[in-house]
Design a protein around this motif. Structure first.
Motif, PDB file in Angstrom:
ATOM      1  N   GLU B 221       0.819  -1.224   0.000  1.00  0.00           N
ATOM      2  CA  GLU B 221       0.000   0.000   0.000  1.00  0.00           C
ATOM      3  C   GLU B 221       0.848   1.267   0.000  1.00  0.00           C
ATOM      4  O   GLU B 221       0.362   2.362  -0.220  1.00  0.00           O
ATOM      5  N   TRP B 222       2.155   1.073   0.245  1.00  0.00           N
ATOM      6  CA  TRP B 222       3.057   2.234   0.219  1.00  0.00           C
ATOM      7  C   TRP B 222       3.822   2.344  -1.108  1.00  0.00           C
ATOM      8  O   TRP B 222       4.708   3.177  -1.248  1.00  0.00           O
ATOM      9  N   MET B 223       3.508   1.465  -2.005  1.00  0.00           N
ATOM     10  CA  MET B 223       4.138   1.529  -3.321  1.00  0.00           C
ATOM     11  C   MET B 223       3.207   2.349  -4.200  1.00  0.00           C
ATOM     12  O   MET B 223       2.154   1.868  -4.630  1.00  0.00           O
ATOM     13  N   LEU B 224       3.588   3.581  -4.478  1.00  0.00           N
ATOM     14  CA  LEU B 224       2.656   4.497  -5.107  1.00  0.00           C
ATOM     15  C   LEU B 224       3.177   5.179  -6.374  1.00  0.00           C
ATOM     16  O   LEU B 224       3.446   6.378  -6.374  1.00  0.00           O
ATOM     17  N   MET B 237       1.550  11.809  -1.557  1.00  0.00           N
ATOM     18  CA  MET B 237       1.820  12.088  -0.150  1.00  0.00           C
ATOM     19  C   MET B 237       0.504  12.253   0.592  1.00  0.00           C
ATOM     20  O   MET B 237       0.339  11.766   1.708  1.00  0.00           O
ATOM     21  N   LEU B 238      -0.442  12.899  -0.056  1.00  0.00           N
ATOM     22  CA  LEU B 238      -1.756  13.057   0.543  1.00  0.00           C
ATOM     23  C   LEU B 238      -2.370  11.677   0.794  1.00  0.00           C
ATOM     24  O   LEU B 238      -2.960  11.426   1.853  1.00  0.00           O
ATOM     25  N   ASN B 239      -2.220  10.791  -0.161  1.00  0.00           N
ATOM     26  CA  ASN B 239      -2.705   9.425   0.011  1.00  0.00           C
ATOM     27  C   ASN B 239      -2.075   8.791   1.236  1.00  0.00           C
ATOM     28  O   ASN B 239      -2.743   8.204   2.079  1.00  0.00           O
ATOM     29  N   LEU B 240      -0.783   8.958   1.338  1.00  0.00           N
ATOM     30  CA  LEU B 240      -0.032   8.379   2.448  1.00  0.00           C
ATOM     31  C   LEU B 240      -0.525   8.933   3.779  1.00  0.00           C
ATOM     32  O   LEU B 240      -0.729   8.205   4.760  1.00  0.00           O
ATOM     33  N   LEU B 241      -0.734  10.248   3.795  1.00  0.00           N
ATOM     34  CA  LEU B 241      -1.136  10.908   5.034  1.00  0.00           C
ATOM     35  C   LEU B 241      -2.512  10.449   5.496  1.00  0.00           C
ATOM     36  O   LEU B 241      -2.830  10.502   6.695  1.00  0.00           O
ATOM     37  N   ALA B 242      -3.289   9.992   4.523  1.00  0.00           N
ATOM     38  CA  ALA B 242      -4.636   9.565   4.876  1.00  0.00           C
ATOM     39  C   ALA B 242      -4.659   8.149   5.468  1.00  0.00           C
ATOM     40  O   ALA B 242      -5.668   7.703   5.996  1.00  0.00           O
ATOM     41  N   MET B 243      -3.533   7.451   5.377  1.00  0.00           N
ATOM     42  CA  MET B 243      -3.505   6.074   5.891  1.00  0.00           C
ATOM     43  C   MET B 243      -3.313   6.075   7.407  1.00  0.00           C
ATOM     44  O   MET B 243      -2.751   7.002   7.976  1.00  0.00           O
ATOM     45  N   LYS B 244      -3.773   4.976   8.023  1.00  0.00           N
ATOM     46  CA  LYS B 244      -3.610   4.901   9.483  1.00  0.00           C
ATOM     47  C   LYS B 244      -2.130   4.695   9.837  1.00  0.00           C
ATOM     48  O   LYS B 244      -1.606   5.275  10.771  1.00  0.00           O
ATOM     49  N   GLU B 245      -1.460   3.898   9.016  1.00  0.00           N
ATOM     50  CA  GLU B 245      -0.029   3.715   9.231  1.00  0.00           C
ATOM     51  C   GLU B 245       0.729   4.276   8.050  1.00  0.00           C
ATOM     52  O   GLU B 245       0.325   4.082   6.915  1.00  0.00           O
ATOM     53  N   ARG B 246       1.805   4.926   8.329  1.00  0.00           N
ATOM     54  CA  ARG B 246       2.591   5.412   7.187  1.00  0.00           C
ATOM     55  C   ARG B 246       4.069   5.186   7.416  1.00  0.00           C
ATOM     56  O   ARG B 246       4.532   5.035   8.549  1.00  0.00           O
ATOM     57  N   PRO B 247       4.827   5.145   6.338  1.00  0.00           N
ATOM     58  CA  PRO B 247       6.260   4.858   6.432  1.00  0.00           C
ATOM     59  C   PRO B 247       6.997   6.012   7.109  1.00  0.00           C
ATOM     60  O   PRO B 247       6.493   7.129   7.181  1.00  0.00           O
ATOM     61  N   ALA B 264       3.613  18.793   0.263  1.00  0.00           N
ATOM     62  CA  ALA B 264       2.366  18.302   0.844  1.00  0.00           C
ATOM     63  C   ALA B 264       2.577  17.992   2.323  1.00  0.00           C
ATOM     64  O   ALA B 264       1.719  18.271   3.166  1.00  0.00           O
ATOM     65  N   GLY B 265       3.737  17.438   2.639  1.00  0.00           N
ATOM     66  CA  GLY B 265       4.038  17.107   4.025  1.00  0.00           C
ATOM     67  C   GLY B 265       4.087  18.353   4.887  1.00  0.00           C
ATOM     68  O   GLY B 265       3.436  18.433   5.943  1.00  0.00           O
ATOM     69  N   VAL B 266       4.826  19.338   4.434  1.00  0.00           N
ATOM     70  CA  VAL B 266       4.965  20.582   5.190  1.00  0.00           C
ATOM     71  C   VAL B 266       3.606  21.253   5.366  1.00  0.00           C
ATOM     72  O   VAL B 266       3.262  21.723   6.457  1.00  0.00           O
ATOM     73  N   GLU B 267       2.824  21.258   4.314  1.00  0.00           N
ATOM     74  CA  GLU B 267       1.502  21.882   4.402  1.00  0.00           C
ATOM     75  C   GLU B 267       0.614  21.168   5.411  1.00  0.00           C
ATOM     76  O   GLU B 267      -0.252  21.769   6.027  1.00  0.00           O
TER      77      GLU B 267
END
Lengths: 342, 342
Positions: B221-224, B237-247, B264-267
DNA sequence: CTGAAAGCGCTAACAT
DNA sequence: ATGTTAGCGCTTTCAG
């Protein structure tokens, strides 16, 4: 490995080379059956007519020579893309050279392009941005322009009437300074640019005028030309930070210096634009991507390239063109400018 | 406006054109006095021999054709600069074209270059980065290479033995992933890249291998993959941030996607690299200027360009060259990667 | 040391 | 509808 020629095709098709030439250029009617045979042969051998032979005869190459100072500066690829866009229709193609600001290299490339009989020359940067250009360098370009249609992009040469295409940097500067003033700034600095380049002097003059028009004082200690690099921006910001009083906003000659200013500011703990507004010039792609996104003045690089080629094409077909085609720059307000804190 | 020719010079100097040609090329002894007279005339009229006429005879143009997908992508100007550097000595010059990823345009330019009889072709991007390239596009290039020395830069075409020069993206990816692992990361994601491009698949494979070598699990799920733009980085990154677990770290196919990820991360309020390490690929100039400065893998674009021309020149002089010249990429550690917070 | 002549591959009158 | 011929501007034998 020897390429096939029109003779080879003619021989095998049992016709004369003129007939082959005719189907190639569709320049006169040819009987269906012979045309078919010839086309088949062209296919078969993947024959490509030799453009040099044709050019020699037609006295045109379909090539436009472009001399840029540094393709690595993102402004120039943008201009080039615009030029290519415009050249597409007419099928012109580009001989591109980087002079990396070396006048000798400019001369060398100019010479090569003349030998290669390019149909036109687009000259950007280098000597045409100098406030005082040596006479022989001027003459060389004048000489060149007398035999090949030549357009100077974003620059010029005093006392010549070489054709120019340029964005109105003066107007662009006014746009930026007025923006800052409207935001409420009264204490504004000027950062970056080499003093011996016209880009700098034009902006400097426009800056002073805009300040005067708004009846604001220009603080000489905040007028900090240097060069065009990120490092020069950093350096001058450091100078500014060391002063007891500093402006609430700075206008930078280009986006690179603006970025340098911001980096040095952020590293010193400032928040941009809260502690200081920064506006750049050029609108390079990075301006949009930087954090904070940079308020800047767009030179419309793409349009500039298109226009230059458009003018060049007019010259090539002996149309009358204006001495100077001027493009209006545009203010792009983003995150690095805001009202002064206090 | 008609240019002066060797005949004009010969006539005025009262010698034959052969003699003029001799002083031009210094190809046989000429009496001092006649030589002097001829040289004076050349000066006077600013005579430039017509390169096309010469090329027609010599069967070489001194021009190298370059096809790039997008000069606006800073990687390519860098390659071009390297190429130019290497071409300097031999006096070669460049016909440059942007294909903007349009295969038809690639074909068109290829054809123009053949007609213009360029001495060699450097082909970058576009079809040679496709995992599955249509056969006629492959054949066109093979055909072309059979008549003009051609080198493929950072790409290739399956089942052909076209000469290639490329950075070892697989090794580069391994470098980046191992760097992250050594920092202590065990949960690593992969962002960006179009799946039908070899750049992506090569990196994907190398990524999995590096993880496996370190006995780490690859979380699907982290292969994007997505595309190569800043926006695609943001999006994923937004997709990643929406996950319960992230790398705790991500490897990005290129610097643009990495920058998108960071923005996206900084924002979203993350701090990079504390909350997440990000490493890119390419080392574009922006990577160095961005805040935070980007850890990335350098493709050595300049060197790549130099090498490509070096290989091309070898081919032009009929030397034997390797099918693949591989360049080692280099890890550039900067600010966007660090130990995981845990 | 220099000139005459052939030819690179093609186009464009001019004939036929 | 097609062939013949004269160049485009230069380099390079081959003679002298």
């Amino acid at each position: 490995m020897r390429q096939v020629t029109i003779y080879d095709i003619a021989k095998e098709a049992e016709v004369s080379i003129s007939t082959v030439s005719r189907v190639l250029n569709d320049t006169a009617p040819v009987k269906g059956s012979t045309r078919a045979k010839i086309e088949e042969l062209i296919q078969k051998y993947n024959f490509q007519p030799n453009a040099m032979a044709r050019s020699l005869l037609k006295q045109e190459t379909g090539i436009i020579g472009v001399i840029v100072p540094d393709l690595t500066n993102p402004f120039f690829p943008e201009v080039f893309a615009g030029a290519e866009h415009e050249a597409q229709q007419s099928g012109h193609t580009f001989l591109l050279s980087n002079s990396i600001g070396d006048y000798a290299k400019e001369s060398e490339y100019l010479s090569i392009m003349r030998e290669k009989r390019v149909d036109g020359i687009m000259f950007l940067g280098g000597r045409i941005n100098l406030r005082h250009c040596e006479e022989h360098l001027v003459q060389e370009l004048v000489q060149c322009a007398s035999v090949i249609p030549t357009v100077l992009v974003n620059g010029g040469l005093r006392n010549t009437d070489l054709i120019r295409v340029a964005t109105d940097e003066s107007a662009g500067t006014a746009l930026a300074v007025r923006h800052l003033i409207e935001l409420g700034h009264t204490e504004i600095g000027f950062i970056g640019g080499e003093s011996n380049m016209t880009t700098t002097s034009i902006k400097l003059r426009a800056f002073r005028k805009a300040m005067k028009d708004a009846e604001l004082e220009v603080r000489e200690e905040w007028m900090l030309p240097d060069s065009f690099s990120i490092d020069s921006g950093k350096r001058q910001m450091l100078n500014l930070l060391a002063m007891k009083e500093r402006p609430t906003a700075v206008f930078c000659v280009n986006d690179y210096t603006a970025i340098g200013v911001i980096k040095a500011g952020v590293e010193a703990g400032l928040s941009i634009p809260d502690d200081m507004s920064v506006v750049g010039f050029d609108d390079i792609p990075l301006a949009h991507h930087f954090i904070p996104e940079l308020t800047t003045v767009s030179q419309q690089a793409h349009e500039l390239g298109r226009t230059a080629v458009k003018v060049l094409k007019a010259m090539m077909s002996n149309e009358k063109v204006k001495k100077l085609t001027s493009l209006e720059p545009q203010l792009v307000v983003r995150q690095s400018s805001g009202a002064p804190m206090r």
